[in-house]
Motif scaffolding. Structure first.
Motif, PDB file in Angstrom:
ATOM      1  N   ASN A  11       0.830  -1.207   0.000  1.00  0.00           N
ATOM      2  CA  ASN A  11       0.000   0.000   0.000  1.00  0.00           C
ATOM      3  C   ASN A  11       0.870   1.264   0.000  1.00  0.00           C
ATOM      4  O   ASN A  11       1.396   1.659   1.034  1.00  0.00           O
TER       5      ASN A  11
ATOM      6  N   GLY B  55     -16.024  11.811  16.902  1.00  0.00           N
ATOM      7  CA  GLY B  55     -15.083  12.280  15.880  1.00  0.00           C
ATOM      8  C   GLY B  55     -15.760  12.684  14.593  1.00  0.00           C
ATOM      9  O   GLY B  55     -15.099  12.917  13.587  1.00  0.00           O
TER      10      GLY B  55
ATOM     11  N   LEU C 143      -8.838   1.675   7.859  1.00  0.00           N
ATOM     12  CA  LEU C 143      -7.979   2.772   8.341  1.00  0.00           C
ATOM     13  C   LEU C 143      -6.900   3.165   7.340  1.00  0.00           C
ATOM     14  O   LEU C 143      -6.255   4.193   7.507  1.00  0.00           O
ATOM     15  N   GLU C 144      -6.655   2.335   6.339  1.00  0.00           N
ATOM     16  CA  GLU C 144      -5.543   2.631   5.430  1.00  0.00           C
ATOM     17  C   GLU C 144      -5.978   2.808   3.983  1.00  0.00           C
ATOM     18  O   GLU C 144      -5.149   2.759   3.079  1.00  0.00           O
TER      19      GLU C 144
ATOM     20  N   VAL D  26     -11.548  -2.932  10.495  1.00  0.00           N
ATOM     21  CA  VAL D  26     -10.242  -2.412  10.923  1.00  0.00           C
ATOM     22  C   VAL D  26      -9.150  -3.429  10.575  1.00  0.00           C
ATOM     23  O   VAL D  26      -8.032  -3.069  10.226  1.00  0.00           O
TER      24      VAL D  26
ATOM     25  N   SER E 241      -7.161  -2.434   5.393  1.00  0.00           N
ATOM     26  CA  SER E 241      -8.000  -1.993   6.508  1.00  0.00           C
ATOM     27  C   SER E 241      -8.773  -0.730   6.116  1.00  0.00           C
ATOM     28  O   SER E 241      -8.310   0.066   5.298  1.00  0.00           O
TER      29      SER E 241
ATOM     30  N   PRO F 281     -11.735  13.350   5.464  1.00  0.00           N
ATOM     31  CA  PRO F 281     -12.779  13.244   6.494  1.00  0.00           C
ATOM     32  C   PRO F 281     -12.409  12.150   7.506  1.00  0.00           C
ATOM     33  O   PRO F 281     -11.462  11.398   7.289  1.00  0.00           O
ATOM     34  N   PRO F 282     -13.164  12.059   8.611  1.00  0.00           N
ATOM     35  CA  PRO F 282     -12.904  10.986   9.587  1.00  0.00           C
ATOM     36  C   PRO F 282     -13.460   9.664   9.062  1.00  0.00           C
ATOM     37  O   PRO F 282     -14.588   9.290   9.366  1.00  0.00           O
ATOM     38  N   VAL F 283     -12.664   8.995   8.253  1.00  0.00           N
ATOM     39  CA  VAL F 283     -13.098   7.832   7.466  1.00  0.00           C
ATOM     40  C   VAL F 283     -13.762   6.749   8.336  1.00  0.00           C
ATOM     41  O   VAL F 283     -14.871   6.296   8.041  1.00  0.00           O
ATOM     42  N   PHE F 284     -13.080   6.370   9.411  1.00  0.00           N
ATOM     43  CA  PHE F 284     -13.604   5.269  10.232  1.00  0.00           C
ATOM     44  C   PHE F 284     -14.915   5.658  10.925  1.00  0.00           C
ATOM     45  O   PHE F 284     -15.836   4.847  11.025  1.00  0.00           O
TER      46      PHE F 284
ATOM     47  N   ALA G 270      -8.429  -3.361  16.050  1.00  0.00           N
ATOM     48  CA  ALA G 270      -9.632  -4.162  15.771  1.00  0.00           C
ATOM     49  C   ALA G 270     -10.113  -4.845  17.048  1.00  0.00           C
ATOM     50  O   ALA G 270     -11.310  -4.841  17.357  1.00  0.00           O
TER      51      ALA G 270
ATOM     52  N   ALA H  34      -7.240   8.806  10.126  1.00  0.00           N
ATOM     53  CA  ALA H  34      -7.771  10.147   9.870  1.00  0.00           C
ATOM     54  C   ALA H  34      -8.737  10.540  10.974  1.00  0.00           C
ATOM     55  O   ALA H  34      -9.391   9.684  11.557  1.00  0.00           O
ATOM     56  N   GLY H  35      -8.802  11.845  11.270  1.00  0.00           N
ATOM     57  CA  GLY H  35      -9.788  12.321  12.239  1.00  0.00           C
ATOM     58  C   GLY H  35      -9.159  12.927  13.472  1.00  0.00           C
ATOM     59  O   GLY H  35      -9.853  13.214  14.444  1.00  0.00           O
TER      60      GLY H  35
ATOM     61  N   PRO I  93     -19.314   6.489  16.354  1.00  0.00           N
ATOM     62  CA  PRO I  93     -18.255   6.828  17.308  1.00  0.00           C
ATOM     63  C   PRO I  93     -17.994   8.333  17.348  1.00  0.00           C
ATOM     64  O   PRO I  93     -18.422   9.073  16.457  1.00  0.00           O
TER      65      PRO I  93
ATOM     66  N   PRO J 261      -5.260   8.742   3.913  1.00  0.00           N
ATOM     67  CA  PRO J 261      -4.925   7.728   4.902  1.00  0.00           C
ATOM     68  C   PRO J 261      -4.093   6.619   4.264  1.00  0.00           C
ATOM     69  O   PRO J 261      -4.321   6.289   3.101  1.00  0.00           O
ATOM     70  N   CYS J 262      -3.167   6.081   5.041  1.00  0.00           N
ATOM     71  CA  CYS J 262      -2.138   5.218   4.461  1.00  0.00           C
ATOM     72  C   CYS J 262      -1.918   3.971   5.306  1.00  0.00           C
ATOM     73  O   CYS J 262      -2.609   3.735   6.285  1.00  0.00           O
ATOM     74  N   ILE J 263      -0.940   3.223   4.889  1.00  0.00           N
ATOM     75  CA  ILE J 263      -0.617   1.977   5.572  1.00  0.00           C
ATOM     76  C   ILE J 263      -0.307   2.221   7.056  1.00  0.00           C
ATOM     77  O   ILE J 263       0.315   3.213   7.424  1.00  0.00           O
TER      78      ILE J 263
ATOM     79  N   PRO K 117     -11.720  12.711  19.501  1.00  0.00           N
ATOM     80  CA  PRO K 117     -11.884  11.535  18.644  1.00  0.00           C
ATOM     81  C   PRO K 117     -11.210  10.327  19.309  1.00  0.00           C
ATOM     82  O   PRO K 117     -10.050  10.009  19.031  1.00  0.00           O
TER      83      PRO K 117
ATOM     84  N   GLN L 212      -9.220  18.148  16.189  1.00  0.00           N
ATOM     85  CA  GLN L 212      -9.848  17.541  15.018  1.00  0.00           C
ATOM     86  C   GLN L 212      -9.720  18.501  13.829  1.00  0.00           C
ATOM     87  O   GLN L 212      -9.266  19.617  13.988  1.00  0.00           O
TER      88      GLN L 212
END
Lengths: 356, 356
Positions: free
Chosen positions: A8, B195, B39-40, B28, B37, B232-235, A25, A194-195, B193, A13-15, A233, A75
């Motif tokens: 990735n 955030g 998150l990534e 996640v 994930s 944006p706050p993806v999760f 998780a 992110a967030g 959640p 947002p990244c690895i 957050p 945030q």
């Protein structure tokens, strides 16, 4: 292909490290002694207080933050900082804010600053030699230009307060925090999901603000409430803590900086060696985080993207305004992913040679 | 005690459905086809575009949002809205913004509004009969007062734009969106959640703003970029989508409103029946989301908290300025948790009677 053989190179947002994802998780399923999820615990609970203070302590330790600096969690990403900085530090002041224009995000910061006061810009893309007027309210720069793939490897010596957007290279290399009045960074590269936004600021600089500000746009409110003025957050902070624990265990910023250097070097070496490809950033400014390059024969671009995708290399398409390719080599990206990309460049080039 | 026998009455961040937590935890670990994930992944990926548009569609469907309204996702919670609202809608205007003071959070909103323009306040705690001047810039109210445990069951008929903080009761009952110019809500109660902030706004109201604003504090920027102006706050958005899917599957807002009514009724009935306890909110204003009550003999308070804790009842301590107890009965709290609390009130009371 197994789930972990994906490489990735996304820009954010990244690895994140696999172990961090696993821990995060688990915490979403059940986290505290009572078996509640990290998503359903109170931000006022002693358990979360411990998380946020631990995250702060890790930031302080990993970046060697001086005691007279505050570490804050906000945030809104760097984009909200683009307006918070001038609202706090130039609004209502006769002084000029001086902005270094290093690219796309620096320009976004400049646009917001102009709403609040006088702004002078310096084009870093044109020249690395510049003078900051001693009467400036502050000097603002971007340490790493994510889109262009350039990075600042030195910061000016100046009596003026230096504010730096370090969104895409914080925690990737050693920095001398004491040279900055305020550092900010969106978390979604080397810190966490992110967030969340990290701010590190010198207390005397924060105290220099005398005009009234909305609570949520006033750094002092975050400081005076331990970043718990309102609901923070929670999950993003918790996952950042896990990620900083991973970094610490790995050996900290000095160790990761060495790895990041080797990863970038390996990729730039192949780009320079391979006649099919060409780096996009001036050699001296080449970012260690975001490697931008293109294929000399642009007609081959989609073919290389396909070729790379078949090898599990994702997130390498360049930003729309720059084109070409961009490989982001953030902390969590393993060396083997860089090797896989280097091999792809080499093999694709060899295949092309055979076809001629 | 098994992990699921905990009863979480926390006021927010609060209980979420177990199935949603499981799905979020899975995402996640690995989410997209490639095994990355949640998150990534890039917020610019088609996969996340689908998530955010689906979340918007669920909000529209569940709340029956009229077509000429925008549904936006922001960060910063209701607290950032406390300043964004007056920055957008009263700053620079000769008109007065009228605020209903229903309690703690309404008062926080009033404090921020005073930074930007003229403010008139109406004390809803004193009287439910009030007049909104027709010349007001807007009328601001809080539909549910989380701390005091009171809720507005009717909203004024007025030609003035009505802005409502619905942080703690949105998605808990049917609302007529068309009666509001703008609705905002921190997500961490019935949506998802912490955030993330939901904003639902009438487009013509947003278009009435004519002065320049910082991008991140300008609702129109979120609208014009589909809430993807910046990362944006993806999760948080993804988990909100899962939670709204759960609500839809359950039968939507009308069904959950009926459940919420029964849950609150059962608890208030026991509080009123049980001579040891006393409700804190005026009967007509009792919130269906946050039930505030106390023990008549305050010396018994810590004993009841212990008693409850031994039965797995968590998050019932009242807010520090109010004291007593607060049981939050959000959408995801099952009826059996309310039964467990009702039983605890009854059994504790019986034990006390035996001891006399």
């Amino acid at each position: 292909m197994s789930k972990t053989s994906k490489h990735n190179f996304g820009a954010g947002p990244c690895i994140l490290p696999q172990t961090v994802l696993k821990q995060a998780a688990d915490a979403v399923e059940h986290w505290d002694k009572a078996g509640l999820s990290i998503l359903e615990i109170s931000h006022r609970s002693p358990e979360f207080e411990a998380v946020i203070r631990n995250t702060e302590a890790l930031v302080r330790e990993l970046l060697d933050v001086p005691e007279d600096y505050s570490v804050l969690f906000l945030q809104g990403g760097a984009s909200l900082q683009f307006c918070m900085v001038p609202m706090n530090f130039s609004q209502g002041s006769p002084k000029t804010a001086v902005y270094l224009d290093g690219g796309y995000f620096g320009q976004k910061a400049i646009k917001e600053a102009k709403l609040f006061g006088k702004v002078e810009t310096i084009d870093w893309k044109q020249s690395k030699t510049y003078t900051i007027p001693g009467s400036a309210a502050y000097f603002h720069c971007t340490s790493n230009n994510t889109i262009e793939g350039t990075e600042m490897f030195s910061f000016p010596e100046t009596p003026v307060p230096v504010i730096c957007d370090m969104s895409s290279d914080i925690f990737s290399r050693k920095i001398d925090v004491s040279r900055f009045a305020l550092i900010y960074a969106g978390a979604q590269k080397n810190m966490g999901p992110a967030g969340m936004t990290l701010v590190i600021a010198k207390n005397t600089f924060l105290d220099s603000v005398k005009h009234p500000l909305p609570s949520m746009l006033d750094y002092r409110v975050y400081r005076d409430n331990g970043s718990l003025y309102n609901t923070p957050p929670v999950f993003a902070i918790y996952t950042a803590m896990l990620n900083l624990q991973w970094l610490k265990k790995k050996g900290g910023v000095n160790l990761i900086a060495r790895e990041n250097l080797c990863k970038a070097q390996a990729l730039y070496d192949e780009i320079d060696r391979n006649p099919l490809f060409e780096g996009l950033a001036p050699a001296a400014d080449r970012s260690l985080m975001n490697v931008t390059f293109k294929i000399r024969n642009e007609a081959l671009e989609p073919h290389f993207l396909d070729f790379a995708a078949r090898r599990g290399l994702v997130g390498i398409r360049g930003y729309r305004t720059v084109g070409g390719f961009r490989a982001s080599l953030y902390n969590a990206l393993p060396y083997e992913s860089v090797t896989a990309l280097v091999n792809a460049l080499r093999d694709f080039s060899n295949d092309q040679a055979l076809e001629i």
